[in-house]
Design an enzyme around this catalytic site. Structure first.
Site: not given
Ligand SMILES: O=P(O)(O)O[C@@H]1C[C@H](O)[C@@H](CO)O1
Ligand SMILES: Nc1nc2[nH]cnc2c(=O)[nH]1
Length: 277
Positions: A19, A50, A72, A74-75, A102, A204-205, A228, A242
């Site tokens: 990201s 992206h 990802h 989640y998409e 990230a 998440m990746s 973060n 995000h």
């Protein structure tokens, strides 16, 4: 075939940009761009940060291909699509994949802005049946039962740590990445749990891609940028988002580019093929 019909470059190293981390494409010499939308069956990311293009070019003295943008789970994409690029890379003759992401810092060890070299991962969804290798296995493309003892190549990790030390980057160390599908950021209790099971960062990746890349015998290096700190206290006013992820990615992109350039320079592709990997 489509990709090779569009460029004469034949890199052995691929870089997956996390990201907001696509800036490295801007420092490639002789860049050649191919949009994901023009590549048959190539999945397109719907997430800000992206871009959706393959960029071929020279980084220092080596040819590389950068994947600026990833999809990802989640998409709403199945894992075979999330990891499709790894199979494409393998058929292009790629030997080394550098994957960036990230991530949220889980333990005391990490702070915002740190670059953490993945030493290992915890594939949480994988342990519960959500693994990209689930399904009938074609032995031509890898073993039915894939071992995952050393997913992140020791030699590449050592190179990364040495280059960071040479560049006096005291914000680089090794850690364990936990993969969760997302798109929700973690609840405080989930963060406590992730800490307890040995994670240093969560994202998440990366892990599905690494599982498939290893199945195909490609060597992997993973680098997380801690954008973060995960929040493990109840009723906090701080909320991960995000936008802050993209902002931190922008701030650290120069250091990450420098580190990757040094790593790529130091990689010995001859040695990689001599080991048969
Ligand atoms: O592609 P990466 O893993 O860098 O993206 C992370 C995880 C989510 O997609 C997003 C959250 O801000 O950043
Ligand atoms: N799961 C997860 N992914 C991230 N990517 C960037 N920050 C985070 C985070 O806090 N949690």
């Amino acid at each position: 075939d489509y990709i090779f019909s569009k460029t004469a470059q034949r890199p052995k190293i691929a870089i997956v940009c996390g990201s907001g981390l696509g800036g490295i494409t801007g420092i490639l010499k002789d860049p050649e761009l191919i949009s994901y939308k023009d590549i048959p069956n190539f999945p397109i990311s719907s997430v800000p940060g992206h871009a959706g293009k393959l960029v071929f070019g020279k980084l220092g003295n080596k040819d590389v291909v950068c994947m600026s943008g990833r999809v990802h789970a989640y998409e709403g994409q199945p894992l075979w699509k999330v990891t499709f690029a790894m199979r494409v890379f393998d058929s292009m003759g790629i030997k080394v994949v550098i994957l960036t992401n990230a991530a949220g810092g889980v333990g005391e060890k990490t702070k915002e802005g740190d670059l953490i070299i993945l030493k290992d991962h915890i594939n949480l969804p994988g342990l519960c049946g959500f693994n990209p290798l689930v399904g009938l296995n074609d032995e031509r493309f890898g073993a039915r039962f894939q071992e995952t003892t050393v997913c992140y190549d020791k030699e590449l990790r050592d190179i990364a740590l040495k280059m960071a030390k040479d560049c006096k980057m005291d914000f680089v160390c090794e850690g364990v990445y936990i993969y969760q599908v997302g798109p929700t950021f973690e609840s405080p209790s989930e963060v406590k749990f992730l800490k307890l099971i040995g994670g240093d960062m969560v994202g998440m990746s990366t892990v599905p891609e690494v599982v498939v890349a290893r199945h195909r015998g490609m060597r992997c290096l993973g680098i997380s940028l801690i954008t973060n700190k995960c929040i493990d206290v109840f009723d906090s006013n701080k909320k991960p988002n995000h936008e802050e992820v993209l902002e931190l990615s922008k701030q650290r992109s120069c250091e990450l580019q420098k580190l990757i350039s040094k790593i790529v320079d130091a990689i010995s592709l001859e040695q990689a093929s001599a080991c048969g990997i």
